[in-house]
Design an enzyme around this catalytic site. Sequence first.
Site, mmCIF file in Angstrom:
data_model
loop_
_atom_site.group_PDB
_atom_site.id
_atom_site.type_symbol
_atom_site.label_atom_id
_atom_site.label_comp_id
_atom_site.label_asym_id
_atom_site.label_seq_id
_atom_site.Cartn_x
_atom_site.Cartn_y
_atom_site.Cartn_z
ATOM 1 C CD GLU A 178 -2.517 -1.216 2.589
ATOM 2 O OE1 GLU A 178 -3.206 -2.045 2.765
ATOM 3 O OE2 GLU A 178 -2.402 -0.151 3.508
ATOM 4 C CG ASP A 208 -2.501 7.500 9.048
ATOM 5 O OD1 ASP A 208 -2.490 6.209 9.357
ATOM 6 O OD2 ASP A 208 -2.947 8.092 8.112
#
Lengths: 395, 276
Positions: free
Chosen positions: B57, B68
Site C-alpha cells: 500500500e 493515523d
Amino acid sequence: MNLPDRKGYFGGFGGKFVPETLMNALDELAKEYNKVRRTKSFKEELNYYLTQYVGRPTPLYFAERLTKKLGGAKLYLKREDLCHTGAHKINNTLGQVLLARRMGKTRIIAETGAGQHGVAAATAAAMFGMTCEVYMGTEDISRQRLNVFRMKLLGAKVIPVTSGSRTLKDACNETIRDWVTNVRTTHYIIGSVVGPHPYPLIVRDFQSIIGREARRQIIKQTGKLPDYLVACVGGGSNSLGLFHPFFNDKKVKFIGVEAAGFGLKTKKHAATLIKGDIGVLHGSLGYVLQDKDGQISLAHSVAAGLDYPGVGPEHAYYKKIGRAKYTAVSDKQALQAFNLLAETEGLIPALESAHAIAYLKQLAPKVGKKKTIVICLSGRGDKDVDIVTQYAGKK
Amino acid sequence: MPGRNKENMNRIAKKFADIRKKKVKAFIVYITCGDPRLSITEKLIIEFEKRGVDMIELGVPFSDPLADGTTIQRASQRALRNKISLKDILGLVRNLRKKNVEIPLVLFSYYNPVYKYGVKKLARDLDAAGLDGVIIPDLPPEEGKILEAELARYGLDMAYLIAPTSTPQRVKMIARESDGFIYYVSRTGTTGRKKTLAKDIRQKISQIRRVTRKPVIVGFGVSNPEQVRMISGMAADGVVVGSAIIDVIEKNLGKKDLVKRTGNFVQRLVRASKQI
C-alpha cells in the site's frame, strides 16, 4: 427549503467523508436527532435550559451611537455576547449534550479555537455531570489563556495539541482521532456548522434560535424586516444561525465576513469562501484553503475562532446560489472595530465578532440612513483583552 | 466465466488466487511514499518484493491524516517536507513497472489529494502508471460511487474498509461494494503499534466471511511476527503492517543500510504469515 438532503448534501456540498469506524455513530446520531427534533418533550427541555440557564431570548439592541458615528444605516446588534458563558456557542452545546444523554453517551469531547466552544461544552457537560475533554492547539492555548482557565474550573480536561498548525484545524484532527478510538462511549460536540452529516444540520438548527429571535425582535422594533444581516464567518455557526430563519425572506441580504488576516493578497488569512477552492476537510465537501496538491493550508487570523481553513457546507451552498455574499476584513480592521465598539457603545466584542463590526464601516454609510442592518454580536471580548493589549503595544 | 480467466485478472486478483491455492496468507506492507525520500521508497519497494511481500500500500502523504497515529503522521510530515505529491508517486510506480517490478501496488490516500487531482484523470493516470487499486480511509461506499465508476473503466479495484463498529447491514453492503479485497480495520482508533490485538477480530472476520468470498485483509495495530502469525491463523486472506515498519525506517534514518534493515524486519513478518 428542505436541505440538507438525506445524504447530508446542501446542493452538492456536505456529505460524510469519514473513516468507516464513525459511520454507524453518524447514522445513529442522525436517527436520534430526526426523532427528537420534532418531539415536544425535547423541545421543551431545551427551551427550558435556554431560557432559565442561558438567559434567552438575548436582546436585539439598537446601537444608536455607533449608528451616528458611522453615519448610515440603523444598526441593531443581536446580543449573543449576553448568553451565559459569553458567546452563542452554548446554544449548540446544550442541545448536543441533551442529545448525547438520550443516546446513552457518558463522555463528551470537543475541539476549540478561541476557547468559547470549549467553555460552552465544558459548561453543558458540567451541568449534566458528564466527563468532558477539550482539544486545543498550543498556539490557541497561549493566546486564549482565560478560557483555558475557565474550562479547567468547569472540570474539563484541556488536551494541548502540538501537531501541524497548533490551532483549530489540528484540534479538530485530534478530536476526530479520539472519537474514532472511543466512539462507543463518547459523543463529539462539533462547535460549528462543519464536519460530516448530520453535524452541519444539527448545529445550524440549534443556532437558528439567533435568527428566529432576531426576526421577531426587529419586526417588533421597526415594524419590518431588516435590509441586511451581517455576521462573521469562521466555521460559520453564528452567521448561519442568524441567516437561516431569514432564508425565504428574499429581500433580506446576507453578508458573511471572513478573516482577511494580513490581507487577501498574502497567504496569511482565513478567507476560505473567498480564496479557497472545493475539497474535503473534516468530513465534508466544501470550500477549503489548500495547495495545488490538495494539502490543507494553514489559516491565519488574529481571532482564534476564525483561524480555520474550512467552512460549513451550507455556506458553500449560499455562495453558489448567490443567497449570501462573503467579504473579508483584516486583523487590523478587526482590532480597530474592537476599540470602536468599546468606545461608542461600551461593548467589548470578541475579536471574531469585531470582524462583523469592522465591515459596517463600509456598509452602513454606503447603503444609507433608510436601511436597517442586524449584526450578530456573537461573543464578548474579555478573552481577547490580553491579545489586543499585545497588539497595541506593538504599534 | 467470461472475464475470469487468468489473463484478464489484475495483479491483485492473481495474487489472492495464488495465495489461496498455496493455502498461505498474504503479507502486505504500508509505507508512506517519500519518507524519507522518494528514491528510498523505490529501493524499499524493490527490497520488499525480493523479501516475499505480497502487496504494497503506497501511502500518499497528507497534511491532516486523521485516521493515523503519531508514527504515520510523522512519516507524512517527513514526506511533505520534500513536497511529495500524487504526481511524484505515479512517476515512481511508472519507473518501477519499467524495471519489471510486478508486485501488486495499491494507492492509499486520503480523499482530498485525490479529489484535487481529479478522479477522472487519476483513474486514467493510475492505470497508465501501473497501479492496481485504491484504498481511501475517509471515503465510505456512500461517497465513493464516482471514483469507483472511473476506476472500474480501467479494471482498477476500489477496496473499502470494514470497522469493528460496522453494523451487520453495513458489513454486507461494504462487502458487496468492495473490489479486489476488503480491508478489515482491526480496532477502533488510529493506526499505530499496540501491545495486544483486539479481542473480537476472529469473530468479526468470520462475520465478514459469512457474507462474502472476496479476500479479506486485516490491518491497524498489527506490529510484530507474533501478531501476524495469530491473524494468519484466522479466516482472513492477509495481514497489513504499516506503523511498525515505519518505526524501523525512522530509527534508521540517515543510515546507509536503512533499506536492508527494514527488509530484515519485513522478512520476519513475511515468514510469520506463511507459517500456518
